[in-house]
Write a protein that holds these residues in place. Structure first.
Motif, short mmCIF file in Angstrom:
data_model
loop_
_atom_site.label_atom_id
_atom_site.label_comp_id
_atom_site.label_asym_id
_atom_site.label_seq_id
_atom_site.Cartn_x
_atom_site.Cartn_y
_atom_site.Cartn_z
N TRP A 407 0.86 -1.19 0.00
CA TRP A 407 0.00 0.00 0.00
C TRP A 407 0.88 1.23 0.00
O TRP A 407 2.08 1.17 0.31
N GLY A 408 0.28 2.37 -0.41
CA GLY A 408 1.03 3.63 -0.49
C GLY A 408 1.10 4.13 -1.92
O GLY A 408 0.18 3.92 -2.72
N ASP A 409 2.20 4.79 -2.26
CA ASP A 409 2.40 5.36 -3.60
C ASP A 409 2.91 4.28 -4.55
O ASP A 409 3.97 3.69 -4.34
N ASN A 410 2.16 4.05 -5.64
CA ASN A 410 2.51 3.01 -6.60
C ASN A 410 3.03 3.59 -7.91
O ASN A 410 2.87 2.98 -8.97
N GLU A 411 3.67 4.76 -7.86
CA GLU A 411 4.24 5.28 -9.10
C GLU A 411 5.32 4.33 -9.61
O GLU A 411 6.02 3.67 -8.84
N ALA A 412 5.39 4.21 -10.93
CA ALA A 412 6.34 3.32 -11.61
C ALA A 412 6.14 1.85 -11.23
O ALA A 412 7.05 1.05 -11.37
N SER A 413 4.94 1.51 -10.73
CA SER A 413 4.61 0.13 -10.33
C SER A 413 5.52 -0.36 -9.20
O SER A 413 5.82 -1.55 -9.10
N GLY A 414 5.91 0.57 -8.34
CA GLY A 414 6.85 0.23 -7.27
C GLY A 414 6.30 -0.69 -6.20
O GLY A 414 7.06 -1.26 -5.43
N LEU A 415 4.97 -0.83 -6.13
CA LEU A 415 4.39 -1.75 -5.15
C LEU A 415 4.27 -3.17 -5.69
O LEU A 415 3.85 -4.07 -4.96
N GLY A 416 4.59 -3.35 -6.97
CA GLY A 416 4.60 -4.70 -7.53
C GLY A 416 3.42 -5.03 -8.42
O GLY A 416 3.35 -6.13 -8.97
N PHE A 417 2.49 -4.10 -8.57
CA PHE A 417 1.40 -4.26 -9.54
C PHE A 417 1.29 -2.97 -10.34
O PHE A 417 1.90 -1.96 -9.99
N GLN A 418 0.55 -3.01 -11.45
CA GLN A 418 0.58 -1.92 -12.41
C GLN A 418 0.19 -0.59 -11.77
O GLN A 418 -0.84 -0.46 -11.10
N GLY A 419 1.06 0.41 -11.99
CA GLY A 419 0.82 1.74 -11.47
C GLY A 419 1.03 2.79 -12.54
O GLY A 419 0.91 2.51 -13.74
N SER A 420 1.38 3.99 -12.12
CA SER A 420 1.58 5.11 -13.04
C SER A 420 3.02 5.15 -13.51
O SER A 420 3.86 4.35 -13.09
N LYS A 421 3.32 6.12 -14.37
CA LYS A 421 4.71 6.30 -14.77
C LYS A 421 5.47 7.01 -13.66
O LYS A 421 4.89 7.58 -12.74
N TYR A 422 6.80 6.97 -13.76
CA TYR A 422 7.66 7.56 -12.74
C TYR A 422 7.42 9.05 -12.65
O TYR A 422 7.34 9.76 -13.65
N GLY A 423 7.30 9.57 -11.43
CA GLY A 423 7.06 10.99 -11.20
C GLY A 423 5.61 11.36 -11.07
O GLY A 423 5.29 12.51 -10.76
N VAL A 424 4.71 10.40 -11.28
CA VAL A 424 3.27 10.64 -11.16
C VAL A 424 2.72 9.72 -10.08
O VAL A 424 2.82 8.50 -10.18
N GLN A 425 2.15 10.31 -9.04
CA GLN A 425 1.64 9.49 -7.93
C GLN A 425 0.46 8.62 -8.37
O GLN A 425 -0.37 9.04 -9.16
N SER A 426 0.43 7.41 -7.80
CA SER A 426 -0.68 6.48 -7.99
C SER A 426 -0.99 5.90 -6.62
O SER A 426 -0.31 4.99 -6.16
#
Length: 592
Positions: A407-426
């Motif tokens: 959980w948290g900010d998933n920009e650049a799919s950093g949480l391990g599932f599909q998220g936004s591009k780098y620099g854009v919060q998801s």
């Protein structure tokens, strides 16, 4: 026959075995044998140590090896014994060999007490464990034979020395090479005693009742990762502050301490002042921190917080100031703790995850946006966590049920599932299962992340990563490429430290590798677009740690060294603002 039986009983009397523990139910074959001796021998080629349990208990270990012991029962009634042996010192144990020996008396009514039989079934062990390479079945040496003596040294002869002339109930021994046990490293050693349901290991039985009363002995080991077992190294996100725990369980601070970080009751403290210990903290085993706050975990499970707490990240609930100048107790019964930039995450001994601090990006996992000075219970759909980790603006939990949550900010799919591009919060405000990581869930021994990416260390030494490729050491420098799919970064890793834009790995050979983004202040120096060997360290490395843009490592000479972004005397203790410190780093002197 009666004489032989009496002789066996006389042998037990001589060895003070008249109180031998007959294994209790629910073992299906509990009434068929008595355990006279269960020994774990540790030999380094020069010295032999023994950890003997159940009966004739004897623990003869050096002061820098600790041991815990547990018992359980398997699915088929087999008895399972486990030792956890940990290197609590700062030096490496080399050339280690582990040997397990069990001495049984077969108590079955139709035991002839002659014609004992012993053989090797197989040396196979469960996947991921170290297997024995030596074995022996024979007389222990109380009246004849010398198996105990050879087992103590690990010099087993790969044979069964049993004939019809053997006295009753010989011993079984299995031995395996461990090689090294580094500072802070632990090994789990397992011994199993079962019946014909076990197909691997050593078999011992009375020759006249081979089918009715077989006893099968297994022995194997597995190195385990303990992020809190390395004295003197802190893994954190602190920007300009240094901290460590010494052998006495004291927390020491140096560098920037002007937001209450010194923990002595005063908010202000000169950065160029000598390192100083935090008052009032004892028996601490681990310390970490976010940008400007600190958390310390005691050996008894008490969690303390102090420092800057503008979002509640210390958990101390200040009423008149955002600065907490003295440590406060936040929670009890805590087993693990992690941090992000301005929030904290903790795990208690019941598997409950707690969070507190900044929540703009969903870091607390409670579905809200409001920050919290009080610990918040995180709901993992009723599952119990066994492992937690912090990312820059998010968190991970691995559960006993074999799932990974994030959980948290998933920009650049950093949480391990599909998220936004780098620099854009998801923003992901509640814990979400991570299907891409579940094939690895039972192997993960460390999990953490940075800004738009995450990594995990598996129990076989493999490092996997996901999210922003520029931070994963796979040869990518541009920040426009990311993926939730895990990739293998490197293997043979003992300890991993992941944060902000890059990572720091220590191999089982005592070597350091670094990787991550290569743009920015100290990034080109301390990272690399691929996993980069730092060969010019001050000797062999035994532990690693650091902060947001700096790295610490301890060498086998016991000294601590720092590399990277240096500000306010954090690394170079004689210069305020030297821009960066290059490899192999400079020595840092803290406690006396």
């Amino acid at each position: 026959m009666k004489y032989k039986k009496a002789q066996g009983r006389f042998k037990k009397t001589l060895l003070s075995l008249c109180t031998a523990a007959i294994l209790a139910s629910p073992l299906a074959f509990a009434d068929s044998f008595t355990v006279d001796r269960l020994s774990l021998f540790i030999n380094d080629g020069t010295s032999t140590y023994e950890d003997r349990r159940l009966n004739q208990e004897k623990i003869n270990l050096p002061s820098n090896l600790s041991s815990t012991f547990s018992q359980s029962t398997g699915a088929h009634g087999e008895s399972i014994w486990r030792w956890q042996i940990k290197n609590t010192g700062r030096s490496t144990f080399n050339n280690l060999r582990l040997t397990g020996l069990i001495d049984l008396d077969i108590d079955a009514q139709n035991n002839t007490f002659f014609n004992e039989h012993g053989e090797l079934l197989s040396l196979d062990v469960p996947q991921g464990y170290l297997a024995p390479d030596r074995w022996e079945v024979g007389e222990p040496g109380y009246f004849k034979g010398d198996l105990v003596h050879r087992a103590a040294k690990g010099n087993l002869q790969n044979r069964s020395d049993l004939t019809s002339n053997n006295p009753d109930d010989p011993s079984m021994a299995l031995s395996l090479p461990l090689d090294r046990l580094y500072a802070g490293e632990a090994v789990e050693v397992t011994a199993v005693l079962g019946d014909k349901n076990l197909k691997n290991g050593l078999l011992q039985t009375d020759g006249m009742s081979l089918k009715d009363y077989p006893n099968v002995f297994q022995f194997y080991a597995k190195k385990i990762f303990d992020p809190y077992g390395v004295i003197g190294i802190s893994q954190n996100s602190l920007i300009t502050t240094g901290t460590l725990v010494n052998d006495a369980g004291e927390v020491w601070m140096w560098g920037f301490r002007n937001s209450g970080q010194q923990g002595n009751g005063s908010r202000s403290w000169a950065s160029n002042a000598a390192p100083e210990k935090v008052k009032g903290l004892q028996n601490i085993k681990f310390v970490t921190g976010g940008a400007y706050h600190l958390l310390a975990l005691s050996r008894y499970g008490d969690l303390y917080g102090w420092g800057q707490s503008g979002y509640g990240e210390t958990g101390c609930q200040p009423t008149t100031s955002i600065y907490v100048a003295s440590p406060c107790k936040v929670l009890g019964d805590i087993t693990q703790v992690g941090v992000g930039e301005y929030f904290s995450v903790a795990l208690d001994n019941q598997g409950q995850v707690w969070t507190f601090g900044h929540n703009l990006y969903g870091q607390l996992g409670n579905g809200e946006r409001k920050n919290s000075q009080k610990p918040v219970a995180v709901n993992l759909n009723g599952e119990k966590a066994r492992l937690i980790g912090g990312a820059y603006e998010g968190a991970f939990a691995v559960t006993e049920e074999g799932h990974v949550w994030a959980w948290g900010d998933n920009e650049a799919s950093g949480l391990g599932f599909q998220g936004s591009k780098y620099g854009v919060q998801s923003i992901v405000r509640t814990p979400t299962r991570v299907p891409n990581l579940e094939p690895y869930a039972k192997q993960i021994v460390y999990i953490a992340g940075g800004n738009g990416w995450g990594e995990a260390l598996l129990d076989d030494g493999t490092v996997i990563g996901w999210g922003l490729h520029a931070s994963l050491g796979i040869g990518v420098r541009k920040t426009n490429i990311s993926s939730p799919e895990p990739v293998v970064i490197m293997k043979n890793v003992k300890q991993l430290f992941a944060r902000y834009v890059g990572s720091f790995a220590l191999t089982h050979d005592g070597e350091i590798y670094t990787w991550g983004q290569t743009g920015g202040s100290a990034f080109p120096m301390i990272y690399g677009d691929k996993a980069t060997l730092r060969a010019n360290t001050h000797g062999k490395v035994v532990a690693i740690g650091g902060g947001k843009e700096h790295l610490f490592y301890r060498s086998d000479d016991g000294n601590l060294y720092g590399v990277g972004y240096n500000d306010l005397y954090k690394i170079n203790q004689s210069k305020c603002c030297a821009p960066v410190v290059d490899w192999p780093g400079v020595k840092i002197t803290v406690d006396k």
